[in-house]
Design a protein around this motif. Structure first.
Motif, PDB file in Angstrom:
ATOM      1  N   ALA A  24      35.138  16.353   7.232  1.00  0.00           N
ATOM      2  CA  ALA A  24      33.778  16.861   7.427  1.00  0.00           C
ATOM      3  C   ALA A  24      32.872  15.738   7.938  1.00  0.00           C
ATOM      4  O   ALA A  24      32.403  14.922   7.148  1.00  0.00           O
ATOM      5  CB  ALA A  24      33.237  17.416   6.116  1.00  0.00           C
ATOM      6  N   PRO A  25      32.642  15.668   9.249  1.00  0.00           N
ATOM      7  CA  PRO A  25      31.841  14.590   9.821  1.00  0.00           C
ATOM      8  C   PRO A  25      30.440  14.459   9.221  1.00  0.00           C
ATOM      9  O   PRO A  25      29.930  13.347   9.107  1.00  0.00           O
ATOM     10  CB  PRO A  25      31.758  14.956  11.303  1.00  0.00           C
ATOM     11  N   ASP A  26      29.835  15.574   8.806  1.00  0.00           N
ATOM     12  CA  ASP A  26      28.508  15.484   8.193  1.00  0.00           C
ATOM     13  C   ASP A  26      28.561  14.719   6.875  1.00  0.00           C
ATOM     14  O   ASP A  26      27.631  14.004   6.522  1.00  0.00           O
ATOM     15  CB  ASP A  26      27.889  16.866   8.010  1.00  0.00           C
ATOM     16  N   ARG A  27      29.662  14.839   6.160  1.00  0.00           N
ATOM     17  CA  ARG A  27      29.825  14.090   4.906  1.00  0.00           C
ATOM     18  C   ARG A  27      29.984  12.601   5.197  1.00  0.00           C
ATOM     19  O   ARG A  27      29.501  11.762   4.443  1.00  0.00           O
ATOM     20  CB  ARG A  27      31.032  14.590   4.119  1.00  0.00           C
ATOM     21  N   LEU A  28      30.675  12.268   6.275  1.00  0.00           N
ATOM     22  CA  LEU A  28      30.857  10.864   6.630  1.00  0.00           C
ATOM     23  C   LEU A  28      29.515  10.200   6.904  1.00  0.00           C
ATOM     24  O   LEU A  28      29.277   9.064   6.479  1.00  0.00           O
ATOM     25  CB  LEU A  28      31.778  10.721   7.841  1.00  0.00           C
ATOM     26  N   ALA A  29      28.637  10.892   7.589  1.00  0.00           N
ATOM     27  CA  ALA A  29      27.308  10.353   7.872  1.00  0.00           C
ATOM     28  C   ALA A  29      26.524  10.150   6.577  1.00  0.00           C
ATOM     29  O   ALA A  29      25.838   9.137   6.404  1.00  0.00           O
ATOM     30  CB  ALA A  29      26.544  11.265   8.825  1.00  0.00           C
ATOM     31  N   THR A  30      26.648  11.091   5.660  1.00  0.00           N
ATOM     32  CA  THR A  30      25.959  10.981   4.370  1.00  0.00           C
ATOM     33  C   THR A  30      26.494   9.791   3.576  1.00  0.00           C
ATOM     34  O   THR A  30      25.722   9.025   2.994  1.00  0.00           O
ATOM     35  CB  THR A  30      26.115  12.281   3.555  1.00  0.00           C
ATOM     36  N   VAL A  31      27.814   9.618   3.557  1.00  0.00           N
ATOM     37  CA  VAL A  31      28.418   8.484   2.845  1.00  0.00           C
ATOM     38  C   VAL A  31      27.963   7.172   3.473  1.00  0.00           C
ATOM     39  O   VAL A  31      27.600   6.226   2.762  1.00  0.00           O
ATOM     40  CB  VAL A  31      29.956   8.600   2.834  1.00  0.00           C
ATOM     41  N   ALA A  32      27.961   7.097   4.794  1.00  0.00           N
ATOM     42  CA  ALA A  32      27.517   5.871   5.474  1.00  0.00           C
ATOM     43  C   ALA A  32      26.071   5.559   5.116  1.00  0.00           C
ATOM     44  O   ALA A  32      25.730   4.402   4.830  1.00  0.00           O
ATOM     45  CB  ALA A  32      27.684   6.019   6.983  1.00  0.00           C
ATOM     46  N   ALA A  33      25.227   6.573   5.099  1.00  0.00           N
ATOM     47  CA  ALA A  33      23.817   6.367   4.762  1.00  0.00           C
ATOM     48  C   ALA A  33      23.656   5.896   3.318  1.00  0.00           C
ATOM     49  O   ALA A  33      22.886   4.972   3.040  1.00  0.00           O
ATOM     50  CB  ALA A  33      23.025   7.649   4.993  1.00  0.00           C
ATOM     51  N   ARG A  34      24.387   6.504   2.406  1.00  0.00           N
ATOM     52  CA  ARG A  34      24.284   6.104   0.988  1.00  0.00           C
ATOM     53  C   ARG A  34      24.758   4.679   0.775  1.00  0.00           C
ATOM     54  O   ARG A  34      24.140   3.911   0.038  1.00  0.00           O
ATOM     55  CB  ARG A  34      25.075   7.068   0.098  1.00  0.00           C
ATOM     56  N   LEU A  35      25.865   4.313   1.420  1.00  0.00           N
ATOM     57  CA  LEU A  35      26.371   2.944   1.269  1.00  0.00           C
ATOM     58  C   LEU A  35      25.420   1.931   1.900  1.00  0.00           C
ATOM     59  O   LEU A  35      25.203   0.851   1.348  1.00  0.00           O
ATOM     60  CB  LEU A  35      27.775   2.826   1.856  1.00  0.00           C
ATOM     61  N   ALA A  36      24.851   2.268   3.046  1.00  0.00           N
ATOM     62  CA  ALA A  36      23.895   1.365   3.688  1.00  0.00           C
ATOM     63  C   ALA A  36      22.641   1.190   2.825  1.00  0.00           C
ATOM     64  O   ALA A  36      22.141   0.073   2.664  1.00  0.00           O
ATOM     65  CB  ALA A  36      23.525   1.885   5.074  1.00  0.00           C
ATOM     66  N   ASP A  37      22.146   2.279   2.254  1.00  0.00           N
ATOM     67  CA  ASP A  37      20.998   2.191   1.348  1.00  0.00           C
ATOM     68  C   ASP A  37      21.319   1.311   0.142  1.00  0.00           C
ATOM     69  O   ASP A  37      20.508   0.483  -0.277  1.00  0.00           O
ATOM     70  CB  ASP A  37      20.574   3.581   0.858  1.00  0.00           C
ATOM     71  N   ALA A  38      22.505   1.489  -0.410  1.00  0.00           N
ATOM     72  CA  ALA A  38      22.911   0.694  -1.574  1.00  0.00           C
ATOM     73  C   ALA A  38      23.036  -0.779  -1.213  1.00  0.00           C
ATOM     74  O   ALA A  38      22.643  -1.650  -1.996  1.00  0.00           O
ATOM     75  CB  ALA A  38      24.224   1.223  -2.134  1.00  0.00           C
ATOM     76  N   LEU A  39      23.570  -1.075  -0.033  1.00  0.00           N
ATOM     77  CA  LEU A  39      23.667  -2.475   0.405  1.00  0.00           C
ATOM     78  C   LEU A  39      22.289  -3.097   0.600  1.00  0.00           C
ATOM     79  O   LEU A  39      22.061  -4.246   0.227  1.00  0.00           O
ATOM     80  CB  LEU A  39      24.476  -2.588   1.693  1.00  0.00           C
ATOM     81  N   ALA A  40      21.365  -2.344   1.172  1.00  0.00           N
ATOM     82  CA  ALA A  40      20.003  -2.841   1.347  1.00  0.00           C
ATOM     83  C   ALA A  40      19.375  -3.137  -0.012  1.00  0.00           C
ATOM     84  O   ALA A  40      18.722  -4.178  -0.197  1.00  0.00           O
ATOM     85  CB  ALA A  40      19.160  -1.838   2.124  1.00  0.00           C
ATOM     86  N   ASP A  41      19.588  -2.254  -0.964  1.00  0.00           N
ATOM     87  CA  ASP A  41      19.084  -2.443  -2.320  1.00  0.00           C
ATOM     88  C   ASP A  41      19.715  -3.681  -2.953  1.00  0.00           C
ATOM     89  O   ASP A  41      19.036  -4.505  -3.568  1.00  0.00           O
ATOM     90  CB  ASP A  41      19.372  -1.192  -3.150  1.00  0.00           C
ATOM     91  N   TYR A  42      21.014  -3.834  -2.776  1.00  0.00           N
ATOM     92  CA  TYR A  42      21.743  -4.987  -3.315  1.00  0.00           C
ATOM     93  C   TYR A  42      21.211  -6.293  -2.734  1.00  0.00           C
ATOM     94  O   TYR A  42      20.978  -7.257  -3.456  1.00  0.00           O
ATOM     95  CB  TYR A  42      23.231  -4.826  -3.003  1.00  0.00           C
ATOM     96  N   GLU A  43      21.028  -6.313  -1.423  1.00  0.00           N
ATOM     97  CA  GLU A  43      20.573  -7.539  -0.765  1.00  0.00           C
ATOM     98  C   GLU A  43      19.152  -7.912  -1.152  1.00  0.00           C
ATOM     99  O   GLU A  43      18.796  -9.085  -1.137  1.00  0.00           O
ATOM    100  CB  GLU A  43      20.687  -7.391   0.752  1.00  0.00           C
ATOM    101  N   SER A  44      18.340  -6.938  -1.518  1.00  0.00           N
ATOM    102  CA  SER A  44      16.955  -7.230  -1.893  1.00  0.00           C
ATOM    103  C   SER A  44      16.791  -7.509  -3.389  1.00  0.00           C
ATOM    104  O   SER A  44      15.724  -7.907  -3.824  1.00  0.00           O
ATOM    105  CB  SER A  44      16.044  -6.074  -1.485  1.00  0.00           C
ATOM    106  N   SER A  45      17.840  -7.323  -4.163  1.00  0.00           N
ATOM    107  CA  SER A  45      17.769  -7.525  -5.610  1.00  0.00           C
ATOM    108  C   SER A  45      17.996  -8.995  -5.958  1.00  0.00           C
ATOM    109  O   SER A  45      19.005  -9.575  -5.566  1.00  0.00           O
ATOM    110  CB  SER A  45      18.820  -6.659  -6.304  1.00  0.00           C
ATOM    111  N   PRO A  46      17.084  -9.608  -6.707  1.00  0.00           N
ATOM    112  CA  PRO A  46      17.243 -11.024  -7.038  1.00  0.00           C
ATOM    113  C   PRO A  46      18.439 -11.315  -7.941  1.00  0.00           C
ATOM    114  O   PRO A  46      18.957 -12.426  -7.941  1.00  0.00           O
ATOM    115  CB  PRO A  46      15.931 -11.384  -7.737  1.00  0.00           C
TER     116      PRO A  46
END
Length: 105
Positions: A24-46
């Protein structure tokens, strides 16, 4: 803790090329977005790089590299899904996604 578990599970699904997810390609886009958001959160966390303090971010020190590998795997399998996710992300998450895709893992 629940968010970190969920992101570990997403990384597991990508790493094992889960048929339901990759079917399901729409699920892949959702997973990519969630992982990218989590990485951004991780990188900004002290506290993200501290092995002794529980992280306040959505990822921990062990899961962040897996999220990067998962994003790279998603990009190899379905670049259009990752491009779709990128288009809908905010700037910090776009930057995290670009950094993940450029990383040597």
């Amino acid at each position: 803790e629940e968010a970190r578990r969920a992101h570990r599970k997403l990384a597991d699904l990508v790493e094992t090329r889960d048929a339901a997810l990759f079917g399901a390609p729409d699920r892949l886009a959702t997973v990519a977005a969630r992982l990218a958001d989590a990485l951004a959160d991780y990188e900004s966390s002290p506290d993200s790089a501290s092995p002794t303090k529980p992280p306040a971010s959505q990822l921990d020190v062990a899961t962040a590299p897996r999220a990067v590998r998962a994003l790279k795997g998603l990009n190899e399998a379905s670049p259009q899904a990752v491009q779709s996710a990128y288009a809908g992300l905010e700037k910090p998450s776009q930057d995290a996604l670009q950094k993940a895709l450029a990383a040597a893992v």
